[in-house]
Design a protein around this motif. Structure first.
Motif, short mmCIF file in Angstrom:
data_model
loop_
_atom_site.label_atom_id
_atom_site.label_comp_id
_atom_site.label_asym_id
_atom_site.label_seq_id
_atom_site.Cartn_x
_atom_site.Cartn_y
_atom_site.Cartn_z
N MET A 111 32.56 19.61 -57.64
CA MET A 111 32.64 19.46 -59.07
C MET A 111 31.44 18.64 -59.56
O MET A 111 30.99 17.73 -58.88
CB MET A 111 33.94 18.75 -59.46
CG MET A 111 35.20 19.56 -59.17
SD MET A 111 36.70 18.72 -59.75
CE MET A 111 36.77 17.36 -58.57
N LYS A 112 30.97 18.98 -60.76
CA LYS A 112 29.84 18.28 -61.35
C LYS A 112 30.17 17.86 -62.78
O LYS A 112 30.81 18.60 -63.52
CB LYS A 112 28.60 19.18 -61.39
CG LYS A 112 28.06 19.61 -60.04
CD LYS A 112 26.84 20.49 -60.24
CE LYS A 112 26.29 21.02 -58.93
NZ LYS A 112 25.11 21.89 -59.16
N LEU A 113 29.70 16.67 -63.17
CA LEU A 113 29.76 16.21 -64.55
C LEU A 113 28.35 15.87 -65.01
O LEU A 113 27.64 15.11 -64.34
CB LEU A 113 30.63 14.95 -64.67
CG LEU A 113 32.15 15.07 -64.64
CD1 LEU A 113 32.76 13.68 -64.79
CD2 LEU A 113 32.65 15.99 -65.73
N THR A 114 27.97 16.43 -66.14
CA THR A 114 26.67 16.13 -66.73
C THR A 114 26.85 15.86 -68.22
O THR A 114 27.34 16.72 -68.95
CB THR A 114 25.68 17.30 -66.56
OG1 THR A 114 25.63 17.71 -65.19
CG2 THR A 114 24.28 16.90 -67.02
N SER A 115 26.47 14.68 -68.66
CA SER A 115 26.51 14.37 -70.08
C SER A 115 25.28 14.97 -70.75
O SER A 115 24.14 14.66 -70.37
CB SER A 115 26.56 12.86 -70.30
OG SER A 115 26.45 12.57 -71.69
N LEU A 116 25.50 15.82 -71.74
CA LEU A 116 24.39 16.40 -72.50
C LEU A 116 24.02 15.50 -73.67
O LEU A 116 22.84 15.34 -74.00
CB LEU A 116 24.77 17.79 -73.00
CG LEU A 116 25.28 18.79 -71.97
CD1 LEU A 116 25.54 20.15 -72.62
CD2 LEU A 116 24.32 18.92 -70.80
N PHE A 117 25.04 14.93 -74.33
CA PHE A 117 24.87 14.00 -75.45
C PHE A 117 26.04 13.03 -75.41
O PHE A 117 27.15 13.42 -75.05
CB PHE A 117 24.88 14.75 -76.79
CG PHE A 117 23.85 15.84 -76.91
CD1 PHE A 117 22.58 15.56 -77.36
CD2 PHE A 117 24.18 17.15 -76.55
CE1 PHE A 117 21.63 16.58 -77.46
CE2 PHE A 117 23.24 18.16 -76.64
CZ PHE A 117 21.96 17.88 -77.11
N SER A 118 25.79 11.78 -75.82
CA SER A 118 26.88 10.81 -75.78
C SER A 118 26.66 9.72 -76.82
O SER A 118 25.56 9.19 -76.94
CB SER A 118 26.97 10.17 -74.38
OG SER A 118 28.05 9.27 -74.29
N GLY A 119 27.70 9.41 -77.59
CA GLY A 119 27.61 8.35 -78.58
C GLY A 119 28.13 8.81 -79.93
O GLY A 119 28.55 9.96 -80.10
N SER A 120 28.07 7.91 -80.92
CA SER A 120 28.65 8.22 -82.23
C SER A 120 27.88 9.30 -82.97
O SER A 120 28.38 9.86 -83.95
CB SER A 120 28.72 6.95 -83.08
OG SER A 120 27.44 6.36 -83.21
N SER A 121 26.67 9.63 -82.53
CA SER A 121 25.91 10.71 -83.15
C SER A 121 26.25 12.08 -82.56
O SER A 121 25.79 13.10 -83.06
CB SER A 121 24.41 10.46 -83.03
OG SER A 121 24.03 10.29 -81.67
#
Length: 262
Positions: free
Chosen positions: A1-11
């Motif tokens: 299994m893989k997890l990749t954050s593409l965008f993160s935060g209130s924006s």
């Protein structure tokens, strides 16, 4: 299994989950074009995405979901309360692409078991997600003001966890936000601080977690360096060394972050 954050935060928030036979987006809180470009940058064909899992209805989690669903003919998965609260923001949707699940009841997509569990945020029925391949688990839990024993029960023992580390408490208290917003963020239905994230990470590592991603960092009340130093400093004081006892990375605001794999 893989997890990749593409965008993160209130924006805007969007995470790519991959397992044998399935590729899923968790939230799509930026433009559809932004998500597609990020996937292509990763070498992932957007047409291979199997669906979008929604954590809650706030704009920074669903902004691009409706357009992506129409563009790529993707199903959107959410519990009934979240889906109802999201409909006006999603736009016109194919009925067949609106899929509901019950919080605390596991379901499967292409052989991957997914368990949505309740978190503490000021939304209708917000959830985190636990993914299982039958051997190991990867868990996502952001946008929660507290970590209750029930929330931790879903995080405990996961090999990989993406957890919130939203703000430095003093930066928030001394920063430009109005009083009502500071109160919201610091409340039980807001966002957890770097210090609370550090306490959580200690418990996670003791339960067997090997890889941690700090997510949903505030642009105004935090920095990646402060978040990492707070968490890693606390862990070092408890005889847990980064690179030896655990791996830790940060989900960045506007670009792809390092992939975690179990």
């Amino acid at each position: 299994m893989k997890l990749t954050s593409l965008f993160s935060g209130s924006s805007g928030n969007c995470i790519l989950f991959e397992n044998e036979g399935v590729k899923l987006l968790i939230d799509a809180g930026v433009s559809a074009r932004g998500v597609v470009c990020a996937l292509e940058e990763l070498g992932v064909n957007p047409a291979e995405i199997d669906g979008i899992l929604i954590t809650h209805e706030h704009d920074d989690h669903i902004k691009g979901a409706g357009i992506l669903s129409r563009k790529l003919d993707l199903p959107i998965y959410a519990n009934p309360a979240t889906l109802h609260a999201s409909l006006s923001k999603l736009g016109k949707m194919k009925e067949s692409n609106l899929r509901t699940f019950d919080t605390n009841e596991a379901f499967e997509i292409n052989g991957t078991e997914i368990l949505p569990f309740p978190i503490s945020h000021d939304a209708k029925d917000p959830v985190g997600y636990s993914f299982s391949n039958g051997k190991d688990r990867a868990v996502i839990a952001t946008d929660t003001g507290i970590i209750t024993e029930d929330i931790f029960s879903h995080l405990r023992g996961a090999k990989c966890a993406l957890v919130e580390s939203n703000h430095d408490i003093q930066m928030l208290k001394n920063g430009p936000y109005p009083a009502y917003l500071k109160k919201r963020i610091l409340g039980e239905h807001g966002h957890i601080s770097n210090y609370t994230a550090a306490l959580l990470c200690k418990d996670l590592i003791e339960s067997g977690t090997e890889q941690i991603i700090l997510g949903h960092l505030s642009r105004h009340n935090n920095t990646p360096l402060i978040a990492v130093n707070t968490v890693c400093g606390y862990l070092e004081n408890n005889n847990m060394l980064r690179g030896k006892d655990y791996t830790l990375n940060v989900a960045l605001h506007d670009r792809i972050s390092e992939t975690m794999e179990v």
